[in-house]
Scaffold this motif. Structure first.
Motif, PDB file in Angstrom:
ATOM      1  N   GLY A  56       0.817  -1.212   0.000  1.00 51.60           N
ATOM      2  CA  GLY A  56       0.000   0.000   0.000  1.00 51.60           C
ATOM      3  C   GLY A  56       0.848   1.259   0.000  1.00 51.60           C
ATOM      4  O   GLY A  56       2.070   1.223  -0.141  1.00 51.60           O
ATOM      5  N   MET A  57       0.166   2.390   0.174  1.00 51.71           N
ATOM      6  CA  MET A  57       0.854   3.682   0.228  1.00 51.71           C
ATOM      7  C   MET A  57       1.533   3.849   1.578  1.00 51.71           C
ATOM      8  O   MET A  57       1.026   3.367   2.584  1.00 51.71           O
ATOM      9  N   PHE A  58       2.665   4.560   1.572  1.00 48.69           N
ATOM     10  CA  PHE A  58       3.310   4.900   2.835  1.00 48.69           C
ATOM     11  C   PHE A  58       4.136   6.161   2.677  1.00 48.69           C
ATOM     12  O   PHE A  58       4.441   6.588   1.566  1.00 48.69           O
ATOM     13  N   ILE A  59       4.461   6.763   3.800  1.00 52.61           N
ATOM     14  CA  ILE A  59       5.210   8.016   3.836  1.00 52.61           C
ATOM     15  C   ILE A  59       6.500   7.776   4.593  1.00 52.61           C
ATOM     16  O   ILE A  59       6.496   7.172   5.665  1.00 52.61           O
ATOM     17  N   VAL A  60       7.593   8.286   4.022  1.00 51.39           N
ATOM     18  CA  VAL A  60       8.908   8.124   4.626  1.00 51.39           C
ATOM     19  C   VAL A  60       9.462   9.505   4.988  1.00 51.39           C
ATOM     20  O   VAL A  60       9.658  10.334   4.102  1.00 51.39           O
ATOM     21  N   PRO A  61       9.689   9.778   6.278  1.00 57.56           N
ATOM     22  CA  PRO A  61      10.332  11.047   6.661  1.00 57.56           C
ATOM     23  C   PRO A  61      11.857  10.896   6.579  1.00 57.56           C
ATOM     24  O   PRO A  61      12.411   9.917   7.089  1.00 57.56           O
ATOM     25  N   VAL A  62      12.516  11.832   5.899  1.00 54.58           N
ATOM     26  CA  VAL A  62      13.970  11.755   5.714  1.00 54.58           C
ATOM     27  C   VAL A  62      14.592  13.135   5.846  1.00 54.58           C
ATOM     28  O   VAL A  62      13.941  14.155   5.640  1.00 54.58           O
TER      29      VAL A  62
END
Length: 167
Positions: free
Chosen positions: A36-42
């Motif tokens: 599925g969709m996901f968000i990665v903080p970098v």
């Protein structure tokens, strides 16, 4: 991109966009895989450049492990969304609907690719360190460059937005 609904809040000038970029420490990357969709903080480094049509473009560099969900997702689907924001406090009002929030942000879309060429990898890491810890004087050792993955996001569409607090 769709025109901004409240155009009075749109930030277009490169110097103002740079102020937002410099104030933000985290870039959030939206991507998708079979789960599925996901968000990665970098953390990130960035640079502005002009393309062959002399349009303003924005390039981000991030670092990562060589493997994992994020690396797999980027390899399978290079389309990404980006977002960063800077909180500037609550805007108080006389009734509930007059409360709001002051912020500045940048959002956009682009393509991500793994950087393979050593000189570009080094350039990306230098931009990242310049943004995150400009006072640091670091040497990037060859064995470290081999182990770390560096990704480049070419943000071909992006917009800045600012909601200032009432004085």
């Amino acid at each position: 991109m769709r025109p901004m609904r409240l155009q009075k809040r749109e930030v277009r000038e490169q110097e103002e966009l740079k102020k937002i970029l410099d104030a933000c420490q985290v870039l959030r990357i939206g991507t998708m895989d079979e789960e599925g969709m996901f968000i990665v903080p970098v953390n990130f480094g960035y640079e502005f450049y002009e393309d062959v049509e002399r349009k303003q473009r924005l390039r981000f560099y991030i670092h990562s492990a060589q493997e994992g969900r994020k690396a797999d997702a980027f390899a399978k689907n290079p389309k990404v969304a980006i977002e960063m924001d800077r909180e500037q406090g609550v805007i108080r009002g006389d009734y509930t609907c007059s409360y709001s929030f002051a912020y500045s942000s940048i959002m956009g879309n682009g393509m991500i690719r793994k950087v393979e060429e050593v000189q570009e990898k080094l350039h990306g890491l230098e931009l990242l360190m310049k943004h995150m810890a400009p006072e640091a004087e670091l040497e990037f050792l060859p064995q470290m460059l081999e182990r770390v993955a560096v990704y480049c996001i070419e943000a071909d569409r992006f917009s800045g937005k600012c909601r200032e607090s009432k004085k």
